[in-house]
Scaffold this motif. Structure first.
Motif, PDB file in Angstrom:
ATOM      1  N   UNK A   1       0.781  -1.348   0.001  1.00 31.01           N
ATOM      2  CA  UNK A   1       0.062  -0.146  -0.030  1.00 31.01           C
ATOM      3  C   UNK A   1       0.922   1.118  -0.008  1.00 31.01           C
ATOM      4  N   UNK A   2       2.078   1.193   0.739  1.00 31.12           N
ATOM      5  CA  UNK A   2       2.867   2.319   0.927  1.00 31.12           C
ATOM      6  C   UNK A   2       3.651   2.599  -0.426  1.00 31.12           C
TER       7      UNK A   2
ATOM      8  N   UNK B   1       1.304   4.037  -2.718  1.00 32.52           N
ATOM      9  CA  UNK B   1       0.760   5.529  -2.680  1.00 32.52           C
ATOM     10  C   UNK B   1       2.142   6.542  -2.954  1.00 32.52           C
TER      11      UNK B   1
ATOM     12  N   UNK C   1      -3.994   9.496  -5.841  1.00 31.65           N
ATOM     13  CA  UNK C   1      -5.434   9.935  -6.680  1.00 31.65           C
ATOM     14  C   UNK C   1      -6.152  10.972  -5.897  1.00 31.65           C
TER      15      UNK C   1
ATOM     16  N   UNK D   1      -4.059  19.045   6.172  1.00 34.06           N
ATOM     17  CA  UNK D   1      -4.520  18.002   5.265  1.00 34.06           C
ATOM     18  C   UNK D   1      -3.183  17.884   4.075  1.00 34.06           C
TER      19      UNK D   1
ATOM     20  N   UNK E   1      -0.216  18.229   4.283  1.00 36.39           N
ATOM     21  CA  UNK E   1       0.864  17.455   4.906  1.00 36.39           C
ATOM     22  C   UNK E   1       0.790  16.042   5.037  1.00 36.39           C
ATOM     23  N   UNK E   2      -0.384  15.732   4.942  1.00 36.84           N
ATOM     24  CA  UNK E   2      -0.930  13.921   5.152  1.00 36.84           C
ATOM     25  C   UNK E   2      -0.188  13.433   4.050  1.00 36.84           C
ATOM     26  N   UNK E   3      -0.227  14.063   2.800  1.00 31.75           N
ATOM     27  CA  UNK E   3       0.536  13.373   1.593  1.00 31.75           C
ATOM     28  C   UNK E   3       1.957  12.911   2.207  1.00 31.75           C
ATOM     29  N   UNK E   4       2.338  13.374   3.060  1.00 35.25           N
ATOM     30  CA  UNK E   4       3.775  12.627   3.609  1.00 35.25           C
ATOM     31  C   UNK E   4       3.804  11.302   4.038  1.00 35.25           C
ATOM     32  N   UNK E   5       2.600  10.898   4.290  1.00 36.57           N
ATOM     33  CA  UNK E   5       2.242   9.762   5.049  1.00 36.57           C
ATOM     34  C   UNK E   5       3.225   8.382   4.479  1.00 36.57           C
ATOM     35  N   UNK E   6       2.965   8.270   3.039  1.00 39.04           N
ATOM     36  CA  UNK E   6       3.911   7.227   2.580  1.00 39.04           C
ATOM     37  C   UNK E   6       5.289   7.156   2.629  1.00 39.04           C
TER      38      UNK E   6
ATOM     39  N   UNK F   1       6.506   8.105   5.655  1.00 39.95           N
ATOM     40  CA  UNK F   1       6.822   7.840   7.253  1.00 39.95           C
ATOM     41  C   UNK F   1       6.514   6.824   7.664  1.00 39.95           C
TER      42      UNK F   1
ATOM     43  N   UNK G   1      -6.598  19.021  -1.973  1.00 40.75           N
ATOM     44  CA  UNK G   1      -6.244  17.607  -2.187  1.00 40.75           C
ATOM     45  C   UNK G   1      -5.406  17.534  -3.328  1.00 40.75           C
TER      46      UNK G   1
ATOM     47  N   UNK H   1      -1.980  18.034  -1.733  1.00 40.11           N
ATOM     48  CA  UNK H   1      -1.659  16.865  -0.685  1.00 40.11           C
ATOM     49  C   UNK H   1      -1.186  15.552  -1.522  1.00 40.11           C
TER      50      UNK H   1
ATOM     51  N   UNK I   1       2.570  13.540  -2.189  1.00 38.29           N
ATOM     52  CA  UNK I   1       3.090  12.018  -2.141  1.00 38.29           C
ATOM     53  C   UNK I   1       4.088  11.997  -3.310  1.00 38.29           C
TER      54      UNK I   1
END
Lengths: 273, 353
Positions: free
Chosen positions: A85-86, A89, A94, A110, A112-117, A119, A162, A165, A169
């Motif tokens: 999944x990571x 992403x 998307x 919100x 910044x959440x795009x950095x999740x993959x 972290x 969005x 965001x 990624x």
């Protein structure tokens, strides 16, 4: 496929490829079948089709949100199911249609959440992640709403947040699910302009749309989807004909060509005469 | 200001709610102060200096001459100290799991008991009391049935290979109703017996019977799970955007949800098994904290920990001191919590925009 094909390597692996793809719910109702589609680097692919033809489902299959039920989706030549999944992403982003959230995060939060993959499971974003998110917002010209609640900004701004965001990624391909739905005229224009700029910078894009004019505006490849699969695909010039569009939408269509001061603009009109 | 090169300095204030150090200093200091105050508040008079000396002797073997009675020492070390520690950890744990569930379920009204843990634990404890099991076994039954109820909820909510959060909420309601019915059967059959008051009292929640022994068995699961929620706290932001979006951001939502459910359930099951049903903490404290530090779970979860601990410490002191006989903790948290919650709802008009 003339001026936009900047990729020199002709044998380059497509960014996303659907090979003999089919999709059915519960092995019964087949939504589409026999889809072969290549999304090459730098292309902007526009999926058009009537309601319920499965454009969005196809888009979801291309980012792994739904597993395809027949055939294969290849991302950079590798089966999408082999990706974690990571990893996926980091490769395919998307932009879903916007919605309000239960908690009033700031727009920057919100984005910044795009950095999740990038972290780990137990990590929180660093100063650099925040800085990057802010940079991306600046690029899209929305840095002034960085501190504003995501629920308080307009639908068009939310869509841009969005997009920002998804850019965070740092994906190789961005998919857009009806990027202008329920936006007003001005916000539609802003979102499409943003999309066009991304495309011009070389980002590979796939979008679904209910507006044929989007295909002329940003598409380098158009896919017209019908009841059971792809009806026609090719460059806008090849595919976007009155006959093809009439066939797809099931209503007779007239294409109006507005030539004003050098800019070409096409519009579709239904004909009930 | 946006012209400077040091982008982080520019960007951080824009993250919304300013995180002032003073605010955080107060939030961190308050539970410590209240904890210490709790130790020398009570019907048995022990001076603050004596409290310090008792602890110095107990922990560091400081060797102060004993100027206090043996029963004073017993009250401090075996009654007030474990009770205050338990209050702090239960308050922190319930508040943190409430905040985590609210984020995960994308709903600020959710309580940590939504998956049926309290109904299951109540049934387990009632069953233990009716069977006249020893107290430790009653606690064990409450813990096991609390965990069991959530496990049933989880597997009932499983569709194909996914567990949508909406299904979790719905099956949690079903499982709660089922265990409440079983509890009613037990209460019905226990009627006339002297066991019914024991069940009723247990259900109202109290820290009155917490001893040093309880700390030993309950602190490890509570602290461990609190650490688990603490390290996952930023992921809760991602989950709160909805399953589909979280997945598009590279989050294995299935796995993350399960971890949060396990950590929260261990906390709530342990808390309920030691001190009964303490309602309205897991809902109210996260709300209150959102007003102070904003909605970002990265700061919200630590804030709920400190504020939750302070809150239960204060309420438990009120339980001990307000009247001649002790008031059950669960009653006071509801009496205070419900109106405060109503006020917060009105003030924020249901949303947190």
């Amino acid at each position: 496929m003339t001026e936009t094909m900047q990729s020199p390597a002709t044998n380059a692996i497509p960014k996303i490829e659907v090979v003999g793809g089919s999709f059915s719910y519960n092995r019964k109702a087949t939504i589409w079948d026999g889809i072969n589609l290549q999304v090459n680097e730098g292309e902007c692919v526009c999926l058009l089709g009537a309601n319920g033809c499965g454009k969005t489902t196809l888009l979801h299959c291309m980012c792994g949100a739904h597993p395809i039920t027949g055939g294969q989706v290849l991302v950079n030549g590798r089966n999408i199911q082999e990706y974690s999944i990571t990893e996926l992403a980091q490769t395919v982003g998307i932009v879903y249609q916007d919605h309000t959230v239960s908690f009033p995060y700031t727009s920057l939060e919100v984005v910044r959440m795009g950095r999740a993959p990038y972290l780990g499971m137990f990590e929180t974003p660093s100063q650099e992640d925040t800085a990057l998110a802010y940079e991306v917002m600046k690029e899209l010209g929305i840095e002034d709403i960085a501190g504003t609640s995501y629920n308080k900004i307009s639908g068009g701004q939310r869509q841009l947040v969005l997009i920002a965001r998804t850019l965070c990624q740092q994906p190789q391909v961005i998919l857009f699910d009806e990027p202008t739905s329920h936006l007003d005229f001005k916000n539609q224009a802003i979102v499409m302009k943003t999309l066009q700029r991304l495309s011009e910078k070389g980002m590979t894009i796939v979008m679904t749309s209910h507006f044929p004019s989007h295909a002329w505006q940003v598409g380098t490849k158009v896919v017209l989807m019908g009841r059971k699969g792809v009806l026609y695909q090719g460059t806008p010039e090849e595919v976007m004909t009155e006959d093809n569009l009439s066939d797809m939408y099931g209503v007779r269509v007239r294409i109006v060509n507005k030539q004003t001061e050098g800019s070409k603009a096409f519009f579709c009109e239904p004909r009930f005469d | 200001m946006s012209k400077t090169n040091s982008a982080p300095d520019v960007a951080l204030p824009a993250l919304g709610q300013k995180q002032s150090p003073v605010k955080w200093a107060i939030m961190i200091a308050l539970p410590l102060v209240v904890f210490f105050v709790s130790l020398f508040l009570g019907r048995y008079d022990v001076s603050a200096g004596e409290v310090v000396k008792i602890f110095a002797n107990w922990i560091f073997d400081a060797g102060y001459p004993q100027t206090w009675t043996d029963s004073a020492q017993k009250v401090i070390i075996q009654v007030r100290f474990p009770r205050a520690v338990m209050a702090a950890f239960v308050g922190a744990g319930l508040s943190m799991s409430g905040a985590a569930f609210q984020g995960m379920f994308q709903n600020p009204l959710v309580s940590p008991f939504i998956l049926g843990v309290s109904a299951g634990a109540s049934f387990g404890a009632a069953l233990g009391l009716v069977l006249s099991l020893p107290y430790v076994a009653v606690q064990g039954m409450a813990f096991v049935f609390g965990m069991l109820a959530v496990a049933i909820t989880y597997f009932m909510a499983r569709i194909y290979k996914t567990t949508p959060v909406l299904m979790l909420v719905l099956s949690g309601t079903v499982v709660s109703a089922f265990f409440q019915a079983l509890l009613s059967i037990i209460k019905f059959t226990a009627e006339g017996d002297e066991k019914l008051p024991a069940i009723t009292f247990w259900l109202m929640g109290s820290l009155g019977s917490v001893g040093l022994q309880d700390l030993l068995i309950s602190l490890i699961p509570i602290v461990g799970s609190c650490i688990g929620l603490m390290v996952l706290r930023w992921r809760i932001n991602l989950l709160s955007m909805g399953d589909r979006e979280a997945r598009s951001l590279g989050v294995n939502t299935q796995q993350t949800n399960l971890m949060i459910i396990i950590f929260s359930t261990v906390i709530t099951s342990t808390a309920v098994s030691i001190c009964g049903i303490i309602g309205w903490v897991g809902q109210v404290i996260p709300h209150f904290c959102r007003m102070i530090v904003g909605p970002d779970h990265k700061v919200l979860i630590p804030a709920t920990m400190f504020v939750g601990a302070t809150y239960i410490l204060i309420v438990d002191n009120l339980c001990r001191l307000l009247s001649a006989s002790e008031i059950p903790l669960g009653i006071l948290t509801a009496i205070i919590g419900a109106p405060v919650f109503a006020y917060l709802l009105r003030k924020t008009k249901g949303g947190w925009n």
